[in-house]
Design a protein around this motif. Structure first.
Motif, PDB file in Angstrom:
ATOM      1  N   ILE A   1       0.840  -1.206   0.000  1.00 14.39           N
ATOM      2  CA  ILE A   1       0.000   0.000   0.000  1.00 14.39           C
ATOM      3  C   ILE A   1       0.873   1.253   0.000  1.00 14.39           C
ATOM      4  O   ILE A   1       0.417   2.337  -0.322  1.00 14.39           O
ATOM      5  N   GLY A   2       2.067   1.087   0.424  1.00 15.33           N
ATOM      6  CA  GLY A   2       2.961   2.252   0.422  1.00 15.33           C
ATOM      7  C   GLY A   2       2.936   3.034   1.721  1.00 15.33           C
ATOM      8  O   GLY A   2       3.475   4.123   1.807  1.00 15.33           O
ATOM      9  N   GLU A   3       2.304   2.494   2.736  1.00 13.26           N
ATOM     10  CA  GLU A   3       2.301   3.247   3.989  1.00 13.26           C
ATOM     11  C   GLU A   3       3.512   2.920   4.846  1.00 13.26           C
ATOM     12  O   GLU A   3       3.882   3.665   5.730  1.00 13.26           O
ATOM     13  N   LYS A   4       4.101   1.796   4.542  1.00 12.95           N
ATOM     14  CA  LYS A   4       5.264   1.415   5.331  1.00 12.95           C
ATOM     15  C   LYS A   4       6.521   1.735   4.572  1.00 12.95           C
ATOM     16  O   LYS A   4       6.851   1.091   3.596  1.00 12.95           O
ATOM     17  N   GLN A   5       7.187   2.769   4.980  1.00 14.56           N
ATOM     18  CA  GLN A   5       8.407   3.125   4.279  1.00 14.56           C
ATOM     19  C   GLN A   5       9.496   3.340   5.311  1.00 14.56           C
ATOM     20  O   GLN A   5       9.219   3.724   6.449  1.00 14.56           O
ATOM     21  N   THR A   6      10.681   3.061   4.856  1.00 17.23           N
ATOM     22  CA  THR A   6      11.795   3.297   5.759  1.00 17.23           C
ATOM     23  C   THR A   6      11.934   4.795   5.990  1.00 17.23           C
ATOM     24  O   THR A   6      11.857   5.568   5.043  1.00 17.23           O
ATOM     25  N   ALA A   7      12.115   5.140   7.254  1.00 16.16           N
ATOM     26  CA  ALA A   7      12.293   6.554   7.542  1.00 16.16           C
ATOM     27  C   ALA A   7      13.612   7.001   6.948  1.00 16.16           C
ATOM     28  O   ALA A   7      14.616   6.281   7.032  1.00 16.16           O
ATOM     29  N   ARG A   8      13.602   8.203   6.350  1.00 12.62           N
ATOM     30  CA  ARG A   8      14.851   8.699   5.795  1.00 12.62           C
ATOM     31  C   ARG A   8      15.695   9.327   6.903  1.00 12.62           C
ATOM     32  O   ARG A   8      15.192   9.558   8.001  1.00 12.62           O
ATOM     33  N   PHE A   9      16.961   9.569   6.583  1.00 12.29           N
ATOM     34  CA  PHE A   9      17.858  10.076   7.604  1.00 12.29           C
ATOM     35  C   PHE A   9      17.384  11.439   8.115  1.00 12.29           C
ATOM     36  O   PHE A   9      17.136  12.345   7.327  1.00 12.29           O
ATOM     37  N   GLY A  10      17.244  11.563   9.405  1.00 11.41           N
ATOM     38  CA  GLY A  10      16.856  12.837   9.998  1.00 11.41           C
ATOM     39  C   GLY A  10      15.365  13.086  10.014  1.00 11.41           C
ATOM     40  O   GLY A  10      14.919  14.132  10.473  1.00 11.41           O
ATOM     41  N   GLU A  11      14.578  12.135   9.550  1.00 12.91           N
ATOM     42  CA  GLU A  11      13.130  12.341   9.509  1.00 12.91           C
ATOM     43  C   GLU A  11      12.562  12.199  10.924  1.00 12.91           C
ATOM     44  O   GLU A  11      12.935  11.317  11.673  1.00 12.91           O
TER      45      GLU A  11
END
Lengths: 765, 341
Positions: free
Chosen positions: A478-488
């Protein structure tokens, strides 16, 4: 021939008697006091001629006279103006050569004068503190330390004595700063730690004393300071908990009242009962009063970045450090530095390269190093700094050839690092490490599984497709689970707020109307006897605040935390089950247009969160709803997974504030080998019966002990059963020969007694 | 057979490698020395008790050191031995100077045992009077004894004071603190300081107070003794050495053309302009030295003690009997001051 002594003459000969009479009627005995005071002065003069000789020769010794005068000095303040300063001078000049008993008596006399308020605390402590640092005698040091501590405690008993505290704190500070190389600073460390433990000093100034100690140049002082930061707060909490449970339940009011009804009534006993009642009431009040909020030492620290940098540069980095620390002490310092870095999210890049040379299985206490490394990782550390470390751990520790415990320690530490900074992992390495969940060793297995479940949460796309699991795979799709980007940084919200809103809708409670009720209800529920406020007024500490940015911010944060004290806890526990609630609810409202859903969500949240303040009752309900939701949402099939997820979340919330220990790194490796006989015995013996350890006794025996410990007697049945046979014989003989009238009278009497409740009746209970 | 297997195992164990656990501290070496022991007692060698073969001066010193012994019998015996020894030897042949003996013996003035104190007095009486050295220390002890809680010690220290006055009257009254402080001690002992205005009257905060009678209920022996000693002390301090007119005339004739030449010579007294107190600290009148009878008299009057004493004596005289007689003696001594002042 022996002369007969007159009665009064005999009585006059002992000082305690004279002291007693003096206190009753100071004016009449003034002459006697003057005599004794002169005697004291002449003995003191004699003593000053040769301070080293012991004063044991005469009947009346100098120390008896000092004792006498110090007890009675408050009756004749005009005559004894010089007494206190005399004692101070004596101690100051001759403490090294004085007879130990006399010396202790002098210290005791000074403290006594302080208690009678002839001298004030500052004066007393100004005498005792330098003495503590100067004297070579261990006994005297112990005595002085104890006296200083108890004086500070009494001075702070009714209200915080800011003036005195500041004075002593600055003395401690000066002691360490003026000569960083001396071991004397240890006394400042000891005093501060003890007072911190007793919650007498709980402000930033005490912390700054410890900060200086940690940066000093003596190994003992350094470790003292560092240990304070690592364990001081825990110690304080333990002490507080101990105090709460200390004399809990000691007083049984019912029992006392019963005894008072039976025993002879005297004034003394009545007084005892009254004091006991007052004590119980006080305790009750104390229990209901709001808990004192205390900040941990690590949060009260001024400029943590500077502190961490300086600690690292002074004690860990240089090839020629000013103070030689052994490995154990270095580890402590390292632990503190990494704790600071992790907690305050500091940037200290040389720290990570420092770790590299220690990351081999042969390094002594390597698990502590690993724990420190994991602790110092946080979301703002650049991943390319951490990556080589992770690779090194994987290479050194995790291989088929290495022992089970080594591999599991490695895997655990990698997991702990990645939980804090998931970006430090590359996909090939991760996939390789995850393979170890097929290992035969239990510890390695569990560690690899932990790593797997972590990445299912935080970075599922790094895993192989079949390792991702259902939740993660669907989330990815679904696209709701994404790796957090650096500093997010995620947006803050209150967990489970939507549950509360739903509940309110269902109950049909109007939000405006019930707000007042929520507060009132809460009062009724908590039956506290103070005013209706749920807030706690945190008194400002009276310390001056420098106006710097960070300080300001901290203050604001502190105020916010203080205001929402009940909220704070709720939020913390809320943090434990995010995974359990959010996926479930989001799945229920799943729609194919994420944007619309997002909008709806936003509006929903904003309605409750932005329009009103949550009352304590709301928060309590929120907590309850969340926990029930977590339980009911779990279907039998998914139950285990949910539980696991919540555990993982608990672990994630733990990262934030708690230290990571070496034991956590070595993890389950304890189970990876068979326990030896000794270990088994130790495990069985572990914890005595009272502490809930193994108790191999019958249920009856346990019940009986419980009953005895509660102070309850045996039942009538039991008494009957235990009664001596010969004693029952007479009655049994007569029983058959009773006439009908006698029988009737007996039965009647029995019924009546039952009604009344025993022979004497149940009065007074 | 069994033993050989055992031996084999033992031999093997020497070469066994201990397994190191990851993350744990290295185990202690097998040859490490355990230093965690503490000695529980210290044994002394037997003390030698024989006195034969030692020379008399060693024995003398030994007995002198025994004066500080813990046991009272030992102290008393040592005093007795010393008394005998000093009477046997002549003053010049003593192994220690009399001043040193006095220094060692003086703490015994405050001794709790009566026999020790009486023996001490015997010892002091036979010491050569002219070699006692400075006396302010003895006087200090004596004063402490005079104001002691125990009546026996009070009495015996009065005896000591009597001896001192008899032996060295001049140096007793002129040593530092010897005059004013001793008089003050007498004043408090006799409760004559009450005469400064509060006897049996309203005190500052409006309450009645009465002073205790000076006489203790047992006997007036102590009081009489105190008064007698005070008389002796006052006499020693206030009586001027008689001027020999003949001698003066001879001296004047010897240096006839000169007149009052002493005034132009170097002063014979120490610190002749001390009374001006030009650049000293504030004067400590209590512990000062008063070398002349005039100075002493001055101090006696200015400190207000003279008035208190006169008043006290008139009170004491009224008691009559032994006390009255002793008080009359004091009054006579006081007359020396009153006449002049």
């Amino acid at each position: 021939m022996k002369r007969k002594l007159g009665a009064l003459e005999k009585v006059d000969a002992d000082l305690p008697n004279l002291q007693h009479k003096l206190k009753i009627d100071p004016r009449s005995y003034e002459q006697d006091f003057v005599n004794q005071y002169n005697q004291y002065r002449s003995l003191k003069e004699l003593f000053l001629q040769s301070p080293t000789t012991t004063d044991d020769s005469g009947i009346v010794r100098l120390r008896d006279l000092v004792d006498f005068v110090s007890h009675t000095a408050d009756c004749y303040p005009k005559l004894t103006t010089a007494f206190a300063s005399d004692l101070v001078e004596l101690l100051d000049l001759h403490h090294a050569t004085l007879d130990s008993e006399l010396r202790d008596k002098l210290v005791g006399a000074l403290v006594l004068l302080r208690r009678k308020e002839t001298i004030d605390s500052v004066q007393l402590l100004d005498t005792l503190w330098p003495l503590l640092l100067k004297t070579p005698s261990k006994n005297l040091r112990a005595l002085l330390f104890q006296k200083i501590l108890s004086d500070l405690r009494t001075a702070n008993q009714k209200a915080t004595n800011h003036k005195l505290n500041r004075h002593i704190q600055s003395k401690c500070f000066e002691l360490i700063v003026s000569d960083p190389t001396s071991a004397k600073g240890l006394w400042a460390v000891k005093l501060t730690r003890e007072l911190w433990k007793r919650q007498i000093w709980s402000d930033a100034k005490a912390v700054s004393v410890m900060k200086e100690a940690a940066l000093s140049q003596d190994a003992k002082v350094v470790t003292g300071g560092v240990r304070f930061f690592l364990g001081g707060d825990q110690e304080r909490e333990e002490a507080a908990a101990e105090e709460d449970t200390d004399d809990e339940g000691n007083i049984d009011m019912g029992k006392l009242r019963h005894q008072a009804g039976i025993n002879k009534k005297t004034g003394k006993r009545a007084n005892e009962l009254r004091t006991a009642a007052a004590k119980v009431k006080r305790k009750e009040k104390k229990k209901n009063s709001p808990h004192q909020l205390n900040f941990s030492a690590l949060h009260l620290l001024h400029d943590p970045q500077g502190f961490a940098e300086e600690l690292f540069q002074r004690h860990l980095q240089p090839a020629q450090p000013k103070v030689r620390l052994v490995l154990e002490q270095k580890l402590l310092v390292l632990q503190l530095v990494s704790r600071l870095v992790g907690l305050h999210k500091l940037t200290l890049e040389p720290l990570y390269s420092y770790f590299i040379k220690f990351l081999t299985p042969k390094q002594p206490s390597v698990t502590s190093f690993l724990a420190s490394l994991a602790q110092s990782a946080h979301s703002l550390v650049p991943p390319d700094i951490l990556e080589p470390l992770v690779v090194k751990i994987a290479n050194e520790f995790v291989s088929e050839a290495s022992a089970g415990e080594v591999a599991s320690a490695g895997l655990n530490s990698i997991r702990e690092i990645c939980a804090r900074q998931p970006l430090a992992m590359s996909d090939t390495l991760l996939q390789d490490l995850v393979q170890y969940r097929k290992s035969k060793d239990k510890g390695v297995q569990m560690a690899a599984r932990g790593l797997l479940s972590l990445y299912r949460e935080v970075g599922a796309e790094l895993l192989r497709k079949r390792d991702r699991g259902r939740d993660a795979a669907m989330g990815l799709r679904i696209g709701e689970k994404q790796t957090a980007r650096f500093g997010e940084v995620g947006t803050g919200e209150i967990e489970g707020l939507e549950l509360l809103e739903k509940w309110k809708e269902e109950q049909g409670i109007d939000s405006e109307a019930d707000e007042e009720a929520g507060w009132n209800n809460w009062d009724a529920e908590s039956d506290s006897d103070d005013d209706g406020e749920g807030w706690i007024n945190v008194e400002s500490d009276g310390e001056e605040i420098d106006i710097s940015d960070s300080e300001d911010e901290r203050e604001k944060k502190a105020k916010a935390a203080a205001k929402s004290e009940p909220t704070f806890e709720a939020q913390q526990s809320a943090g434990n089950t995010p995974a359990a609630t959010t996926p479930g609810s989001s799945r229920a409202t799943a729609s194919l247009e994420p944007e619309a859903a997002l909008k709806r969500e936003e509006s929903r949240i904003s309605r409750l969160a932005t329009t009103r303040i949550l009352t304590p009752a709301d928060l309590a309900k929120l907590n309850e709803l969340r926990s029930t939701a977590a339980i009911t949402a779990a279907l039998p099939a998914t139950k285990r997974r949910k539980l696991l997820a919540s555990q993982a979340a608990a672990a994630a919330s733990r990262h934030a504030d708690d230290p990571l220990t070496a034991a956590q790194i070595s993890g389950l490796s304890a189970h990876s080998y068979k326990a030896t006989r000794q270990e088994k015995i130790a495990m069985a013996k572990e914890g005595s019966r009272e502490e809930g350890g193994n108790d191999h006794r019958s249920t009856t025996a346990r019940r009986k002990e419980k009953k005895e410990s509660e102070g309850k007697s045996t039942s009538n049945k039991e008494k009957e059963r235990k009664k001596n046979f010969l004693m029952t014989l007479g009655k049994a003989k007569r029983k058959g020969k009773r006439s009908l009238t006698q029988e009737r009278a007996i039965l009647k009497g029995h019924v009546e007694r039952r009604k009344r409740g025993g022979k004497r009746g149940n009065k007074g209970q | 057979m069994g033993s050989s297997a055992k031996k084999k195992r033992e031999k093997k164990s020497d070469f066994k490698k201990t397994k190191l656990k990851v993350g744990k501290a290295r185990p202690k070496n097998t040859n490490a020395t355990d230093t965690s022991f503490a000695a529980k007692s210290i044994v002394l060698k037997q003390q030698s008790l024989s006195e034969s073969g030692r020379d008399p001066s060693t024995i003398f010193n030994h007995n002198l050191s025994l004066l500080a012994s813990k046991a009272d019998t030992q102290r008393r015996d040592a005093l007795a031995w010393l008394t005998n020894a000093i009477t046997a030897m002549n003053a010049a042949a003593l192994p220690q100077p009399p001043s040193a003996i006095l220094l060692k013996a003086q703490p015994l003035i405050l001794d709790g045992t009566a026999s020790v104190r009486s023996q001490l007095l015997k010892l002091l009486r036979i010491l050569p009077v002219d070699q006692l050295g400075p006396l302010d220390q003895v006087l200090l002890y004596t004063r402490a004894g005079m104001s002691h809680l125990s009546t026996d010690i009070k009495l015996s220290s009065l005896d000591i004071l009597d001896w001192l006055i008899e032996a060295q009257p001049e140096s007793i009254v002129s040593c530092a603190g010897g005059w004013v402080k001793t008089l003050e001690t007498f004043e408090t002992l006799l409760s004559w300081n009450g005469a400064k205005g509060t006897t049996g009257s309203l005190t500052g905060d409006g309450k009645w107070s009465a002073t205790k009678p000076t006489v203790s209920l047992g006997s007036s022996k102590l009081l009489v003794h105190q008064l007698n000693t005070l008389t002796a002390f006052l006499n020693a301090g206030l009586v001027r050495p008689e001027r020999d007119d003949n001698l003066l005339a001879i001296q004047a004739a010897e240096c006839w053309p000169l007149w009052h030449h002493q005034a132009h010579l170097m002063p014979t007294k120490s610190n002749p302009y001390g009374y001006l107190n030009l650049c000293g600290k504030k004067r400590d009148t209590e512990s000062d030295m008063y070398e002349d009878p005039e100075e002493r008299q001055e101090a006696f009057i200015t400190s207000g003690m003279c008035r208190a004493f006169v008043q006290g004596v008139t009170e004491a005289k009224k008691e009559g009997g032994e006390v009255g007689r002793a008080a009359a003696g004091v009054a006579k001594a006081l007359q020396l001051v009153v006449d002049v002042g």
